[in-house]
Design an enzyme around this catalytic site. Sequence first.
Site, PDB file in Angstrom:
ATOM      1  N   SER A 136       0.829  -1.200   0.000  1.00 45.17           N
ATOM      2  CA  SER A 136       0.000   0.000   0.000  1.00 45.17           C
ATOM      3  C   SER A 136       0.868   1.257   0.000  1.00 45.17           C
ATOM      4  O   SER A 136       1.586   1.508  -0.957  1.00 45.17           O
ATOM      5  CB  SER A 136      -0.969  -0.035   1.192  1.00 45.17           C
ATOM      6  OG  SER A 136      -2.065   0.832   0.958  1.00 45.17           O
ATOM      7  N   LYS A 188     -22.820  17.785   9.122  1.00 47.42           N
ATOM      8  CA  LYS A 188     -21.809  18.193  10.090  1.00 47.42           C
ATOM      9  C   LYS A 188     -21.383  17.041  10.985  1.00 47.42           C
ATOM     10  O   LYS A 188     -20.235  16.985  11.433  1.00 47.42           O
ATOM     11  CB  LYS A 188     -22.334  19.366  10.934  1.00 47.42           C
ATOM     12  CG  LYS A 188     -21.294  19.963  11.866  1.00 47.42           C
ATOM     13  CD  LYS A 188     -20.088  20.467  11.092  1.00 47.42           C
ATOM     14  CE  LYS A 188     -19.044  21.060  12.020  1.00 47.42           C
ATOM     15  NZ  LYS A 188     -17.809  21.400  11.286  1.00 47.42           N
TER      16      LYS A 188
END
Length: 321
Positions: A136, A188
């Site tokens: 990765s 939010k």
Amino acid sequence: MHRKKWVALLLVLVVFFAGLLVELVSGSYDELADNPGFSWDENVVSGSGTGKIVQLFVSGVISGEQNSTGMPSMSQLLTEQLRRVEEDANVKALVLRIDSPGGEVVATDELHARISRLKQVRHIPIVVSMGSTAASGGYYLATTGDAIFANPNTLTGSLGVIFNLVNYSEAANRLGVRQFAIKSGRFKDIGSPARPLTDPERQIFQTLVNESYSKFVDVIVRGRNLSRQRVLEIADGRVYSGEQAKRLGLIDQFGDLEDATRYALSLSGESEALIVRYTDQLSLSKLLFSMKQYWSNPDPLGLSRILERESSPKLLYQFMP
């Protein structure tokens, strides 16, 4: 009489070090926190001559966070070591030894940019040597190499992005625990562990993952000279052995750190060179700083960091079985 002199000297030393510790704990050595750990000795492993082949080590999870003692992160340390390589005109090649499952997207991308800058400014060859794992984000950094060496059994690949969210809404409901979010906008409290993830929220996170994934594909395309279509075919998140990676064009040769270093020397244009590693420069001030950070640490077991990781999800270029 001779014994009395030694006792007196010992007492002086005890008083001296006790004074240092008192001043340290009281905070008069806070200037050590400004730049701790950014000093190294050059350790010559072998070779001769004036030119240098520097071996830098990328070990463990790639992170931009300081450790529990307040010392610089791995990303910060490597960035400063790369700066030192850039400023040393005697460095003729760089060998990156990578033994890492990857890590944070931002920290990985910043290191990649720093290595790429080194190539542009100094035009020195960079050879990558993979250890037991270079997956990765570890592979993301490896794409900067002019050549990549690995062991046939190296774990690599895991080409992709992951974004983990913890959710305890069902457990909270069973316990009668409720959380109320007073928010300024619809999203939010996106990703809140106290309630199920909505489809629009999932799509927002997926878009972020896709953007980072596209960047990952881009660096492989550029670094390995593979077509984008080919990279998309093999970058599905699976891990590969070194044997498989060589067949796929993700690495170039089998070999260890010494093989990679010899190859770097052949690319450098030098007939001989010093093989150099940067080793941490041990000092009393650094030791005392670490002790101070440990003594003043309200969470010596690191539980707060575990909770912080769970509550602050990050985009990761990381192999996470």
